[in-house]
Design a protein around this motif. Structure first.
Motif, short mmCIF file in Angstrom:
data_model
loop_
_atom_site.label_atom_id
_atom_site.label_comp_id
_atom_site.label_asym_id
_atom_site.label_seq_id
_atom_site.Cartn_x
_atom_site.Cartn_y
_atom_site.Cartn_z
N TYR A 179 -22.68 33.66 0.26
CA TYR A 179 -24.03 33.62 -0.30
C TYR A 179 -24.04 34.24 -1.71
N CYS A 180 -23.36 35.36 -1.87
CA CYS A 180 -23.29 36.03 -3.17
C CYS A 180 -22.63 35.14 -4.22
N LYS A 181 -21.56 34.48 -3.83
CA LYS A 181 -20.84 33.62 -4.76
C LYS A 181 -21.70 32.43 -5.18
N GLU A 182 -22.37 31.82 -4.21
CA GLU A 182 -23.21 30.65 -4.51
C GLU A 182 -24.41 31.00 -5.38
N ASN A 183 -24.90 32.24 -5.21
CA ASN A 183 -26.10 32.65 -5.96
C ASN A 183 -25.79 33.63 -7.10
N LYS A 184 -24.50 33.79 -7.37
CA LYS A 184 -24.05 34.65 -8.46
C LYS A 184 -24.68 36.04 -8.39
N LYS A 185 -24.57 36.63 -7.20
CA LYS A 185 -25.12 37.96 -6.97
C LYS A 185 -24.00 38.91 -6.53
N SER A 186 -24.23 40.19 -6.75
CA SER A 186 -23.28 41.19 -6.27
C SER A 186 -23.76 41.73 -4.92
N LEU A 187 -22.86 42.33 -4.18
CA LEU A 187 -23.23 42.90 -2.89
C LEU A 187 -24.28 43.99 -3.06
N LYS A 188 -24.13 44.77 -4.11
CA LYS A 188 -25.03 45.90 -4.35
C LYS A 188 -26.44 45.43 -4.72
N SER A 189 -26.54 44.24 -5.30
CA SER A 189 -27.85 43.75 -5.78
C SER A 189 -28.69 43.06 -4.70
N LEU A 190 -28.08 42.80 -3.53
CA LEU A 190 -28.84 42.09 -2.49
C LEU A 190 -29.98 42.95 -1.95
N SER A 191 -31.09 42.29 -1.71
CA SER A 191 -32.29 42.99 -1.22
C SER A 191 -32.20 43.23 0.28
N PHE A 192 -33.17 44.01 0.77
CA PHE A 192 -33.27 44.27 2.21
C PHE A 192 -33.41 42.96 2.98
N GLU A 193 -34.28 42.07 2.48
CA GLU A 193 -34.53 40.80 3.16
C GLU A 193 -33.28 39.93 3.21
N GLU A 194 -32.50 39.96 2.13
CA GLU A 194 -31.28 39.14 2.09
C GLU A 194 -30.25 39.65 3.11
N TYR A 195 -30.10 40.96 3.19
CA TYR A 195 -29.17 41.50 4.18
C TYR A 195 -29.66 41.23 5.60
N LYS A 196 -30.96 41.36 5.80
CA LYS A 196 -31.54 41.16 7.14
C LYS A 196 -31.29 39.74 7.64
N LYS A 197 -31.31 38.80 6.69
CA LYS A 197 -31.07 37.40 7.03
C LYS A 197 -29.71 37.22 7.71
N PHE A 198 -28.73 38.01 7.30
CA PHE A 198 -27.38 37.88 7.85
C PHE A 198 -27.07 38.86 8.97
N LEU A 199 -27.75 40.02 8.93
CA LEU A 199 -27.42 41.06 9.90
C LEU A 199 -28.35 41.11 11.10
N GLY A 200 -29.44 40.33 11.05
CA GLY A 200 -30.29 40.19 12.22
C GLY A 200 -31.53 41.07 12.22
N LYS A 201 -32.34 40.86 13.24
CA LYS A 201 -33.66 41.51 13.31
C LYS A 201 -33.56 43.02 13.50
N ASN A 202 -32.45 43.52 14.01
CA ASN A 202 -32.33 44.96 14.21
C ASN A 202 -32.03 45.72 12.91
N PHE A 203 -31.78 44.98 11.86
CA PHE A 203 -31.50 45.61 10.57
C PHE A 203 -32.81 46.10 9.96
N SER A 204 -32.95 47.41 9.85
CA SER A 204 -34.19 48.02 9.38
C SER A 204 -34.00 48.63 8.00
N GLN A 205 -35.11 49.12 7.43
CA GLN A 205 -35.05 49.80 6.13
C GLN A 205 -34.15 51.04 6.20
N LYS A 206 -34.18 51.70 7.35
CA LYS A 206 -33.33 52.88 7.53
C LYS A 206 -31.85 52.50 7.39
#
Length: 451
Positions: A381-408
């Motif tokens: 996803y990062c490669k296709e969207n020319k993004k770095s791992l550090k720049s991904l938002s909470f929502e983007e990570y949640k999309k891949f890590l599932g509903k249990n992924f919280s702000q904490k």
């Protein structure tokens, strides 16, 4: 018939003259032993030994080889009593004399090489200490892999070299055998005392088979084998530094005196010293193959072929010492570009992927294989969207890590990108944490301080 050609063809004095101090030392010890055993007159021995000692600081009268050169010179020094020079030949042969000289030479050179290795190791440690907490990109397959400390990365070299010392010490044990007294191949009927002679010449033990003593060169082969492994390590160190010096990396800098200019390109500064350290490895390897080939299928016991062994031996020792000294100078004058090392950690932030997968395992109860797949998808996803791992938002990570992924969890995840904190978490024994680096520096210094 070309007399000079035939004479020179047999001669080895051009290269075995380096054995002069050992030849004289063995002659003195041998002659004294003959007197102590009542084999020759003590008065004659006293005169001979006196002249041998004078010879240490005199130019030899060169003859076919080092043995005849010493004997010829001794005759000249004895003058009218030159017949006494023949005493030194009693109960021994060039066959056992040359091996004795070679073993004494190798014992000294092993000590010298170990000393040079330790000097290099301590310079590597010194550079590591000066840059002890600088992070860098660690590589596998020459591809960015995981963040490590620069100090940890280069201390790898020190451990290579310390193992080379261990190999040389082990080799020394097998070199430390007196063969003198084996004569041509059968020993001697003279009642000599080889045990006492061994002590005088500083050997730990004597050989117990006279045929073996004069017929093998495994101790030279073993040394050159050890030096081949050492030179391989030096070559790899040189290659690593050549890469670091490349402007595309720019991780280290050297003074101009340690670089060479191009004959045609004015902008070039070439790491020629390092390239030659890398290139001279081929000479050591060639010498190893050379002496193995020389000894292959020789019949027992001594053969004149073995005269050529010294060419491989002396060259290997000299090249190794030169390379060690050159690398020591280079490490003494190296400056680390800390800013570029850290900048590349930021640039290649996908090197945090392994720890992100570890994070998923630790917090979401999945196997590492499942976590690995999730990270592969995130990286795609990062490669296709020319993004770095550090720049991904909470929502983007949640999309891949599932509903249990919280702000904490997101806040905990972002802490992984604190490179020094991440590196220090790798505190397993031998890991890249600052604590582990300090421990290994202490251990390396202790090893180097041992006799």
């Amino acid at each position: 018939m070309k007399k000079d050609l035939l004479k020179n063809f047999l001669s080895s004095i051009d290269y075995d003259k380096i054995l002069k101090p050992y030849e004289i030392e063995t002659c003195i010890a041998w002659t004294n032993m003959l007197a102590e055993c009542g084999i020759v007159d003590k008065k004659h021995v006293k005169k001979v030994v006196s002249m041998l000692k004078k010879m240490k600081n005199k130019e030899l009268v060169y003859d076919e080889d080092i043995h005849f050169s010493v004997e010829t010179t001794l005759e000249k020094l004895l003058g009218k009593k030159k017949v006494l020079a023949g005493i030194i030949r009693t109960a021994r042969s060039r066959n056992d004399m040359v091996v004795s000289d070679e073993r004494m030479y190798i014992k000294d050179e092993i000590k010298n090489i170990i000393g040079l290795i330790k000097n290099l190791v301590l310079k590597i440690v010194e550079l590591a200490e000066k840059n002890i907490d600088v992070p860098m990109v660690g590589y596998t397959h020459f591809q960015p892999a995981q963040p490590v400390l620069f100090s940890h990365y280069i201390l790898c070299f020190a451990w290579w070299l310390l193992r080379d010392i261990e190999r040389l010490k082990d080799c020394y044990r097998r070199v430390d055998i007196l063969v003198l007294g084996s004569a041509a191949l059968a020993g001697t009927s003279f009642k000599i005392d080889r045990i006492k002679l061994a002590k005088k010449l500083g050997f730990k033990d004597v050989s117990y088979n006279s045929v073996d003593a004069v017929s093998d060169r495994d101790f030279i082969i073993e040394l050159i084998s050890c030096l081949s492994i050492l030179s391989m390590h030096l070559s790899r160190i040189a290659e690593e530094l050549i890469i670091y010096l490349n402007p595309a990396f720019d991780y280290v800098k050297l003074q101009k005196k340690l670089l060479s200019i191009s004959s045609i390109m004015p902008q070039k500064e070439n790491p020629d010293y390092l390239e030659l350290v890398r290139g001279k490895t081929a000479k050591i390897y060639s010498n190893l193959i050379g002496i193995l080939t020389l000894m292959k299928a020789l019949p027992l016991s001594y053969n004149r072929d073995m005269q050529e062994d010294k060419i491989y031996l002396f060259d290997s020792v000299n090249v190794t010492k030169e390379c060690l000294e050159v690398l020591t100078i280079i490490f003494s004058n190296m400056v680390v570009n800390k800013e570029k090392l850290e900048k590349d950690v930021e640039k290649f932030d996908y090197i945090f992927s392994t720890e992100l997968a570890n994070f998923v395992v630790k917090n979401f109860g999945v196997s590492y294989k499942q976590a690995y797949v999730k990270l592969k998808n995130i990286l795609k996803y990062c490669k296709e969207n020319k993004k770095s791992l550090k720049s991904l938002s909470f929502e983007e990570y949640k999309k891949f890590l599932g509903k249990n992924f919280s702000q904490k969890y997101y806040q905990k995840l972002l802490e992984i990108f604190d490179v020094r904190k991440l590196i220090n978490s790798h505190d397993s024994t031998g890991g890249t944490s600052l604590n582990q680096v300090k421990l290994q520096i202490k251990k390396i210094k202790n090893i180097c301080n041992q006799s």
